[in-house]
Design an enzyme around this catalytic site. Structure first.
Site, PDB file in Angstrom:
ATOM      1  N   HIS A 287       9.617  89.574 -12.941  1.00 43.03           N
ATOM      2  CA  HIS A 287       8.741  90.330 -13.876  1.00 43.03           C
ATOM      3  C   HIS A 287       9.526  91.321 -15.280  1.00 43.03           C
ATOM      4  O   HIS A 287       8.898  91.868 -15.761  1.00 43.03           O
ATOM      5  CB  HIS A 287       7.798  91.653 -13.101  1.00 43.03           C
ATOM      6  CG  HIS A 287       6.602  91.770 -13.437  1.00 43.03           C
ATOM      7  ND1 HIS A 287       6.145  91.567 -14.804  1.00 43.03           N
ATOM      8  CD2 HIS A 287       5.424  92.003 -12.764  1.00 43.03           C
ATOM      9  CE1 HIS A 287       4.764  91.827 -15.029  1.00 43.03           C
ATOM     10  NE2 HIS A 287       4.522  92.050 -13.621  1.00 43.03           N
TER      11      HIS A 287
ATOM     12  N   THR B  43       9.796  74.813  -3.785  1.00 42.24           N
ATOM     13  CA  THR B  43       9.717  74.804  -2.397  1.00 42.24           C
ATOM     14  C   THR B  43       8.734  74.361  -1.768  1.00 42.24           C
ATOM     15  O   THR B  43       7.595  74.608  -2.236  1.00 42.24           O
ATOM     16  CB  THR B  43      10.346  76.029  -1.776  1.00 42.24           C
ATOM     17  OG1 THR B  43      10.490  75.915  -0.273  1.00 42.24           O
ATOM     18  CG2 THR B  43       9.450  77.448  -1.957  1.00 42.24           C
TER      19      THR B  43
END
Length: 421
Positions: free
Chosen positions: A394, A342
């Site tokens: 994560h 992005t």
């Protein structure tokens, strides 16, 4: 002979779509691949082409109607047009076309699934939109019977339930009257000079997609500063000649796509996803490039980006962006992305921490490229710098691996030596 026009699946984990506009009326001739209607999902607003040539004989889902993917929304035939049933409400699917839940089978109680397993299965048989409505209105989905495919609870099912619940005897607190649940924001009541505008279908879907992503993934972020001086100089030197020779405007996007694609090959964990406790490594590197539109955000996908040279990436990025703004994307254009880029830097944003585009595990945010003073060999120098932000899942990716990936991206950009044609 007739051809059914169905609601297409516009991306992974998409189960519903909204018909926003019909481009033809009943009785009008249509040509195969001619734009027939527009739809909105949390992936894309798109024009859907006619699957065959003939006469549009039926429109079964009116504008504004939301239905499951693979639902018949219209019929193309050579026969006389058939009027829609007089009691067909907006978005309603005729009984003959409505998928039904499979008949219940007798089961030995001693062998029945554990309650928590049943609850998980039930939650799966509903769309993110349905789960959001259920959460907001304090509805236990286990108590609802789904009329969708394989027993899926549809938007229509939960709205019908809420409509019936409103008819309950007085004294039962309505959703608007109940106190906010823990962690839930209180409902705002507009006061003063305000204008209340309903959220578009696309905006509601984007909101749900973002909330779901934060609920699913363990978001973590790392930021790297990159010296773009070599790339900036190359772009400035060759952009006019590149446009004249190749017919494509030279932008920074293909530089980043090329570098990310090459680096993903060294760190395949960033090109993976999580499914049922397993790591799914994607062999294809399909990079989604977010395109900002006046009515929302779309992420068309450049397939097999690692196999394209710089010119191929330039043409692919320009083509995707142009077709996105003209609502010419196809379902295939927004499916099977494995990593997303992005670029809010084009609007002046210095850095950001974007939300992961599920079911992917990483998204790279490009900040504004700007000249800044930096220290080089103990001397102050002016360089074209950019902040690159990687948001990663994560659950799957350790911080060290994320930083190694970013170090690879940084090294390739700062040492760019590839020809542009």
């Amino acid at each position: 002979m007739s051809t059914n026009v169905i609601m297409p699946q516009m991306g992974e984990s998409i189960f519903e779509g909204t018909v926003t506009r019909w481009l033809k009326e009943v009785g009008e001739p249509v040509t195969r691949d001619e734009p027939l209607f527009e739809i909105s999902t949390d992936k894309v607003d798109s024009e859907i082409p006619a699957p065959a040539s003939g006469i549009l004989s039926e429109i079964r889902v009116k504008e504004g109607g939301t239905v499951q993917v693979n639902t018949v929304v219209a019929v193309i035939s050579d026969e006389t047009p058939v009027a829609a049933p007089p009691d067909l409400r907006e978005g309603e699917v005729p009984a003959l076309e409505r998928p039904t839940a499979p008949a219940a089978q007798a089961t030995d109680v001693s062998k029945s699934a554990r309650p928590e397993v049943r609850a998980e299965a039930q939650a799966i048989r509903s769309s993110p939109l349905v789960r959001r409505i259920a959460k907001e209105e304090n509805v236990d989905l286990q108590g609802l019977e789904g009329t969708g495919m394989s027993g899926r609870i549809t938007k229509k099912d939960i709205l019908s339930y809420l409509s019936e619940r409103q008819k309950e005897p007085a004294g039962t607190p309505s959703p608007a009257e109940r106190p906010p649940a823990e962690g839930e924001a209180a409902r705002d009541i507009p006061e003063g000079r305000v204008e209340v505008v309903p959220m578009s279908g696309m905006r509601r879907n984007i909101a749900e997609h973002m909330i779901n992503s934060q609920r699913v993934s363990a978001h973590a972020t790392t930021v790297f500063e990159v010296d773009m001086s070599r790339v900036v100089a190359l772009k400035q030197q060759q952009e006019l000649e590149f446009l004249r020779r190749e017919g494509v405007k030279l932008s920074y996007v293909p530089f980043f796509v090329k570098v990310v694609a090459e680096t993903l090959k060294r760190f395949p964990i960033l090109n993976a996803s999580v499914a049922d406790g397993n790591i799914v490594y994607k062999k294809d590197i399909n990079i989604g490039v977010a395109v900002a539109l006046d009515w929302g955000l779309i992420v068309p996908v450049i397939k097999n980006a690692d196999e394209k040279n710089f010119l191929g990436l330039s043409r692919a990025a320009a083509d995707m962006a142009n077709r996105a703004r003209r609502k010419k994307l196809t379902p295939e254009d927004v499916q099977n992305g494995t990593f997303t880029i992005t670029n809010p830097g084009i609007f002046g944003s210095i850095l950001g921490a974007p939300i992961i585009n599920q079911p992917q595990v990483g998204i790279l945010c490009i900040g504004a490229i700007a000249k800044r003073p930096v220290i080089i060999n103990d001397a102050i120098a002016i360089r074209s710098m950019v902040y690159l932000t990687l948001t990663f899942d994560h659950r799957l990716i350790d911080g060290a691996v994320a930083d190694q990936f970013m170090a690879g991206v940084k090294a390739r950009l700062e040492g760019w030596d590839e020809e542009l044609s």
